[in-house]
Enzyme design. Structure first.
Site, short mmCIF file in Angstrom:
data_model
loop_
_atom_site.label_atom_id
_atom_site.label_comp_id
_atom_site.label_asym_id
_atom_site.label_seq_id
_atom_site.Cartn_x
_atom_site.Cartn_y
_atom_site.Cartn_z
N TYR A 1 8.73 -3.92 -5.56
CA TYR A 1 8.78 -3.56 -4.13
C TYR A 1 10.16 -3.01 -3.77
CZ TYR A 1 8.23 -4.19 0.95
OH TYR A 1 8.17 -4.00 2.31
P1 NDP Z 1 0.44 -4.47 7.38
O1 NDP Z 1 -0.09 -4.82 6.04
O2 NDP Z 1 0.37 -5.47 8.47
O3 NDP Z 1 -0.19 -3.10 7.89
C1 NDP Z 1 -0.23 -2.05 6.96
C2 NDP Z 1 -0.75 -0.81 7.62
O4 NDP Z 1 -0.68 0.26 6.67
C3 NDP Z 1 -2.19 -0.91 8.03
O5 NDP Z 1 -2.38 -0.08 9.17
C4 NDP Z 1 -2.93 -0.34 6.82
O6 NDP Z 1 -4.19 0.23 7.14
C5 NDP Z 1 -1.97 0.74 6.41
N1 NDP Z 1 -2.03 1.12 5.01
C6 NDP Z 1 -1.96 0.31 3.93
N2 NDP Z 1 -2.05 1.05 2.81
C7 NDP Z 1 -2.18 2.33 3.19
C8 NDP Z 1 -2.34 3.56 2.51
N3 NDP Z 1 -2.39 3.61 1.18
N4 NDP Z 1 -2.47 4.70 3.23
C9 NDP Z 1 -2.43 4.66 4.58
N5 NDP Z 1 -2.30 3.53 5.29
C10 NDP Z 1 -2.18 2.38 4.60
O7 NDP Z 1 1.98 -4.08 7.08
P2 NDP Z 1 3.31 -4.19 7.98
O8 NDP Z 1 3.04 -3.70 9.34
O9 NDP Z 1 3.90 -5.53 7.78
O10 NDP Z 1 4.25 -3.17 7.20
C11 NDP Z 1 4.44 -1.83 7.61
C12 NDP Z 1 5.60 -1.26 6.80
O11 NDP Z 1 6.76 -2.08 7.00
C13 NDP Z 1 5.35 -1.22 5.29
O12 NDP Z 1 5.92 -0.04 4.76
C14 NDP Z 1 6.10 -2.44 4.79
O13 NDP Z 1 6.50 -2.30 3.46
C15 NDP Z 1 7.29 -2.46 5.74
N6 NDP Z 1 7.94 -3.75 5.87
C16 NDP Z 1 7.29 -4.84 6.38
C17 NDP Z 1 7.95 -6.05 6.48
C18 NDP Z 1 7.31 -7.29 7.01
O14 NDP Z 1 7.93 -8.36 6.90
N7 NDP Z 1 6.13 -7.21 7.60
C19 NDP Z 1 9.35 -6.19 6.06
C20 NDP Z 1 9.95 -4.98 5.57
C21 NDP Z 1 9.26 -3.82 5.49
P3 NDP Z 1 -5.59 -0.61 7.09
O15 NDP Z 1 -5.68 -1.34 8.40
O16 NDP Z 1 -6.65 0.42 6.95
O17 NDP Z 1 -5.50 -1.52 5.92
#
Ligand code: NDP
Length: 248
Positions: free
Chosen positions: A159
């Protein structure tokens, strides 16, 4: 219906992974600032449609696009569909990302390929397609992680490696797109309460303890910084920690 007047009036935004979590909060926040917003999702069609309805209730246009950023055609296709619908693209938020954590010996080649396809290649291809359509004044904001700054324990190799690629990408995008008046910046969230990392999950207490503030952040707290960058003309190639002091 409420009509908002903000810093992004008349702008068109695309938020990848905008159906849930940080992406959904960001999409709504950009709409509150006046933008029309397209969100992408993979499986969460119902959640994406809820986000669309919330944005429309603010008096802005919204659309939900099924587009897996790991699929090269779909990543670029989301940009093209947005431009086809609304004639322009001013703000791209590269939010879609997956977190695969685990010790080295447990990670398979398929894990490596999947994480790099979503977290790195997808961001590159979406940015490439967006840059081809953007004009002066446009913004690219990408979501990294606090683990590019500090990895507090084992299990983060894949990651952290994938998200660290976004540091170089953002700086290089800033240099390449700067002459065209387009900015590129990177936001590093700390532990944020979402489905990916719930604040009541098994590893939550340890993560909260690693921050200076001693708590998880909210998706809205990250969205506020993304919206600020989406409206900032003289900030580019920069990294912003929204991490409660995780890197302090
Ligand atoms: P969630 O898992 O809660 O939400 C992920 C979102 O991304 C959903 O809308 C999902 O869609 C979509 N998604 C997943 N895979 C794909 C793909 N291959 N193509 C398009 N859309 C996709 O994640 P977070 O909101 O927590 O995270 C968002 C970003 O923030 C990420 O990049 C994560 O790495 C980063 N991040 C998060 C942290 C945390 O603590 N939460 C900390 C640091 C960074 P669907 O609903 O269809 O599954």
């Amino acid at each position: 219906m409420t009509t908002t007047h903000g810093t992004l009036n008349g702008k068109v935004a695309l938020v990848t992974g905008g159906s849930r979590g940080i992406g959904a909060a960001t999409a709504v926040r950009l709409a509150r600032e006046g933008a029309d917003v397209a969100v992408t999702y993979v499986s969460g069609e119902g959640a994406a449609k809820d986000v669309v309805r919330e944005i429309e209730s603010l008096g802005r246009r919204a659309t939900a696009l099924r587009a897996d950023v790991a699929d090269p055609g779909e990543a670029a296709g989301a940009v093209e569909r947005t431009v086809r619908a609304w004639g322009r693209l001013d703000v791209l938020v590269n939010n879609a990302g997956i977190g695969v954590l685990g010790l080295l010996e447990g990670l398979a080649l398929s894990d490596v390929d999947r994480v790099l396809a979503v977290n790195v290649r997808g961001v590159f291809l979406t940015s490439q397609a967006a840059a081809a359509r953007m004009t002066s004044g446009s913004r690219i904001v990408t979501i990294g992680t606090c683990m590019t700054q500090r990895v507090p324990g084992p299990g983060g190799t894949l990651y952290a490696m994938s998200k660290s690629a976004l540091v170089g990408l953002t700086k290089a995008l800033a240099r390449e797109l700067g002459p065209r008046g387009i900015t590129a910046n990177l936001v590093h969230p700390g532990p944020i309460d979402t489905d990916l990392n719930p604040a009541d999950g098994p590893y939550a207490a340890g993560q909260a303890a690693m921050t200076a503030l001693g708590r998880f952040g909210t998706a809205d707290e990250v969205a506020a910084t993304v919206a600020h960058l989406a409206a900032s003309p003289y900030v580019t190639g920069a990294e912003f920690a929204v991490d409660g002091g995780h890197a302090a």
